[in-house]
Every structure is written in C-alpha cells, then in structure tokens.
Design an enzyme around this catalytic site. Structure first.
Site, short mmCIF file in Angstrom:
data_model
loop_
_atom_site.label_atom_id
_atom_site.label_comp_id
_atom_site.label_asym_id
_atom_site.label_seq_id
_atom_site.Cartn_x
_atom_site.Cartn_y
_atom_site.Cartn_z
N ASP A 97 -79.37 19.34 -21.92
CA ASP A 97 -79.20 17.89 -22.03
C ASP A 97 -78.06 17.51 -22.97
O ASP A 97 -78.22 16.66 -23.87
CB ASP A 97 -80.50 17.24 -22.52
CG ASP A 97 -81.73 17.70 -21.76
OD1 ASP A 97 -81.63 17.86 -20.54
OD2 ASP A 97 -82.78 17.91 -22.39
N GLU A 128 -82.59 10.21 -13.86
CA GLU A 128 -82.77 10.25 -15.31
C GLU A 128 -81.45 10.58 -15.99
O GLU A 128 -80.41 10.70 -15.35
CB GLU A 128 -83.83 11.29 -15.68
CG GLU A 128 -83.50 12.69 -15.18
CD GLU A 128 -84.62 13.68 -15.40
OE1 GLU A 128 -85.57 13.38 -16.13
OE2 GLU A 128 -84.53 14.79 -14.84
#
Length: 525
Positions: A15, A187
């Site tokens: 991420d 997302e």
C-alpha cells in the site's frame, strides 16, 4: 542516469503512498500489527531510500491491545500542504469493528515527531487527502457500499476537512463505485488536481491476483467523475498464472521536477503464480500522459524489471538493497529493521552495555494476539539465510526461546530451545491453521549458547540447529494466499513461558541476514 530495480522496496511493504517536496520524495507503507509503525522513507532519485523515522513511534499513540495478525495500520497516505506533512491512515481490529477507525497525524519534519491522532468521523478504510488551490482540504476514502448491488461492492466518498475545527465538515459525496460492473473492492483512492482537472486513481478487484488500477476524472472535486474507456488502465491479471509478478495495484502518482511521472504500487512476486511468502512489495512504474489520461508502463503494459531515472545521477552500492543501502551480515540492535508486535521494541526488550538485545521471557506465545516477546524483521529475499546466536543461560526450567518464521498467530514455524531437567530440548515445529506439528527434536546437554537458523531457498524453509536441518516447511503454506491476511513473512527471535509466570531472559548475541539471490525458483522436493 540511475536505474531502479523492481521491487524498489522488497519484502512486505504494501500500500505505498508517495509525495514530493522540492527535490525530495517521501514514501510510507502499511505496517499492520508491527511497531514502530508507518516507516517514513526519503529519496532524491526514487531508487535509493533512507528510513528517516516512523510516524507511529511512541507508546500509547494508538491502542493495539488484542489486535490480531493482519490488523493494525492499513493503507496510509502521505501528503504535504506547503508547510506540514499529513498522514491519514486506518487502525483496524478485525475482531472488533467498533475499535479503531480513520485518523490524521501531522508533522513539520517528516522524521518526526508526529502529532497525536485526530480521529475522523468516517467509516471504512484507505483514507486519502488532497489540497485544493484555494487551500481547502478534501478527505476521501473507501467503505462498503451503503446500498450494494453485489457482494463486496464499495464506494469512494469525498468530504471537506476543516483545519481550524479539526473535523470533517459539509456534505459528503459518493464519487465512485468502481470502473467495472461487478468489480469488488474499489479502494485505495487518491485524488489529484492536474492541469485544471480532478483525477481519481483507485484500485479494484481486491488486493490479490485480480488487482487492478482504474482512473476517472471530473471538473469538480466532488464530481461527477467519468472513467476512461481504457479501464482498468493497469493490471497483471490478464497475464495469467505464468506471470512471476501478480496482483499489481493500489497506485499513487508523483511528478518529478523535470515533468516526468511515475507511480508506486504494490505487487507480489510469485513463481507459481499463486504464492508469495515475501508479501506485497513496492514497485515503481513509469507513467505517461496521452489524450488527458495517464498511461501506466507505456508501450509495455506490465511492471518493468528496471526503471531508468534519466534526471538523477549516482549508483546503488554493489551488493546492497533498499531501503537504507542494506547489506548482508549482522543486524545490529539499532537497525531500523527491528520491529515487534503491538508494542515498541524497547517496551519488551533492552540493550545491554555491549549493545545486544536482551529479551525477557513473557507468558504470551506466538499463538497469542497479545504482548509477545518477539523481535523480528521482514524477509526481503526469496533465497536467504537468517541465523541467530542466543545466550539461553538466563532461561529457567520450562521456558523456551528460538527463531520464528512468522505469518500470523495461526501460522508460523519455529526452531526453539526449552530448558528441561534433562537438558536443552531443541525442537522444530510448524503451526498451520492453528494446529501444531513437531518436525524434529533432540536433547542436548545444558549450554549457555545455541545457534539457530532458517535457510530459505524459494519455497523451502529449512529450520537449522548448529548447521543441521531439524525440519523443513513449505513456504506456500506460510503465505497470505494460503493462510489469509495481508502480510509477508517475518523472521525473528521469541521467548515464552507458555502461560506460566516468567522469570528468565534470552540475549541475542548475534542476528545475521544474508540474501542468496532474488527469484523464487526452488520447489520443495
């Protein structure tokens, strides 16, 4: 010119989020239950990265008590408003949705100190920030759709944040539900103001094999957003299971001073197209702009093995890897690689006058989501040796210490020493889905020091005592695709009394990490 080798951050660095301030880049990644949390890395060339601090580095900043594996800190975003650095992130407790949430921290210096968290009245995960030209701040993030049309449909929201009131204000707007009908987990959203337009970069498909990147744009920050007809604009799923890098997605864009663009994103190295013990790693991808849309890896369509950075000079020291120009050999107690679970390393261990870690025994075991006596670091290479020399003279009868290959509470392998009336019981075990199996054991005469290790060759993890293999574990049974969760493998030292009152300690005389190549190619016979 300097060349970046992918992944630019090997091992579990998922991420990634990046921003540039003048000539320097700053990057942060998820750390889940490990502390210190949210490493802040700095670079001048996108190739060599220096760990300058951690955003979560003080006891009590966040409540990690009882947070199980693959809980903790999810998907941070780092940005700079011209004066201060901002990070927004999510603290997740998978066992208790009422705990944690989205929060904001800021700092004048990215090395710290960072502020105490400001909690945001917004559910979901993956928050991000963008600053408008008029100084307004817009928060955005992902949550499960309020009125879903299919299972695991999510939606991206955007709402203004007041600097003065330190809270979200005004109306909330849902701006995105994914580019593809039926897509799950839209997302990791990031908004950008580029050439008078607003751009949304978002992941979808789930952070696994089907991961992808999609793009939309609008004239207003609150929409309406229109996706490009090319969506998803980047993915590796169309390459099939023969691809050695899978799951590319969760991208964040950054512009260089010369006007060129790149993205950082996560992906996984998986020799068999399925399993990735190293976890989700950070990759660099060149980006071009065509017809008002970003094109990822132009002319290639997949993450390159190497990315040339023509505007930067220098070279990477031979035999090193990132971050911090790391090299094979002893890992000193002050090394930035050391982490512990749910507490900071200095809360469970001390350094003796010679600078070595002394790890007091605790009741908790590796199977407990508590304050475990564990000091470890990411496995960063597919072929590597990790070895430790432990002074176990401080263990009392019934206490044990050893070297762990850790995925989670339910899944890990260890080689450990237990002090017994008959001597030192040395045992190799594999805990899989909560069930423990003994792989090998032997009893030795009492001694003050033992040498334990793990020899990793692709998917083969050999648990070693004094050079002798005591047991072998298939790494495909330790990766997140098999066990669930989001982590790569950690290697480290633990000490436990298995629930009894503890009184002993173990000293880590030496811990060594030595890579032996970088491709998962060796299967277990």
């Amino acid at each position: 010119m300097i060349t970046a080798s992918n992944p630019i951050l090997p091992g579990c660095h998922p991420d990634p989020s990046i921003c540039r301030v003048e000539d320097e880049y700053f990057l942060v990644t998820s750390t889940f239950e490990y502390l210190p949390g949210l490493p802040i890395m700095r670079s001048r060339d996108l190739v060599r990265w220096e760990t300058i601090g951690h955003a979560v580095d003080r006891a009590g900043m966040l409540d990690y008590r009882g947070v199980p594996s693959s809980g903790g800190l999810y998907a941070p975003t780092i940005r700079h408003d011209g004066e201060r650095f901002w990070i927004v992130c999510t603290l997740v407790d998978p066992a208790d949705a009422s705990r944690g949430g989205n929060f904001l921290i800021t700092a004048a210096d990215p090395a710290g100190p960072w502020s105490d968290p400001i909690w945001l009245d917004a559910d979901g995960i993956d928050p991000s920030i963008v600053f408008d030209e008029d100084g307004r701040v817009w928060m955005h993030g992902t949550r499960l759709a309020r009125d879903p049309q299919w299972h695991d449909q999510t939606e991206v929201w955007v709402r203004e944040y007041s600097r003065d009131e330190q809270t979200l204000v005004g109306d909330e707007n849902v701006i995105w539900r994914g580019a593809v009908h039926g897509a799950v987990w839209a997302e990791g959203p990031h908004l950008y103001r580029i050439d008078g337009r607003w751009y949304l970069i978002a992941a979808e498909g789930g952070t696994e094999f089907h991961h992808a990147v999609s793009v939309a744009r609008a004239d207003s920050v609150i929409g309406p957003y229109t996706g490009t007809r090319s969506n998803p604009v980047f993915t590796h799923r169309h390459l099939g299971r023969d691809a050695d890098v899978i799951g590319a997605g969760h991208a964040d864009l950054v512009a260089a001073p010369d006007g060129s663009w790149h993205a950082v994103m996560l992906a996984m190295r998986a020799a068999d197209g399925h399993h990735y013990p190293l976890g989700r790693e950070t990759f660099l991808c060149p980006v071009a702009w065509e017809d008002g849309w970003p094109v990822f890896a132009p002319g290639r369509g997949r993450l390159p093995d190497a990315v040339e950075i023509p505007w930067a000079d220098g070279e990477v020291p031979a035999g090193s890897w990132q971050p911090d120009d790391r090299r094979a050999g002893a890992v000193e107690a002050g090394d930035a690689r050391w982490t512990s679970m749910r507490v900071l390393p200095h809360e469970i261990a001390t350094r003796d006058p010679q600078g070595a870690w002394v790890l007091p025994v605790r009741r908790e075991t590796l199977a407990d989501a508590g304050t475990v006596a564990f000091l470890g670091m990411r496995q960063q290479h597919a072929h590597a040796d990790a070895a430790c020399t432990l002074d176990v003279s401080g263990l009392v009868e019934g206490e044990r210490a050893g070297l762990a290959v850790r995925q989670s509470e339910q899944d890990h392998a260890v080689v450990h020493v237990t002090r017994t009336p008959a001597g030192l019981m040395i045992r190799a075990t594999h805990r899989r889905a909560g069930t423990e199996a003994v792989l090998g054991e032997r009893v030795e005469d009492p001694t003050g020091s033992v040498q334990l290790g793990v020899r990793v060759r692709g998917y083969s993890y050999e648990l070693v005592v004094g050079g002798e293999v005591l047991g072998t574990v298939d790494g495909r049974e330790l990766d997140a695709s098999s066990t669930g969760g989001f982590l790569g493998v950690w290697l480290g030292v633990f000490a436990t009394s298995d629930g009894l009152p503890p009184s002993g300690a173990v000293r880590i005389d030496e811990f060594r990490y030595e890579p032996h190549g970088d491709a998962i190619t060796v299967p277990i016979a």
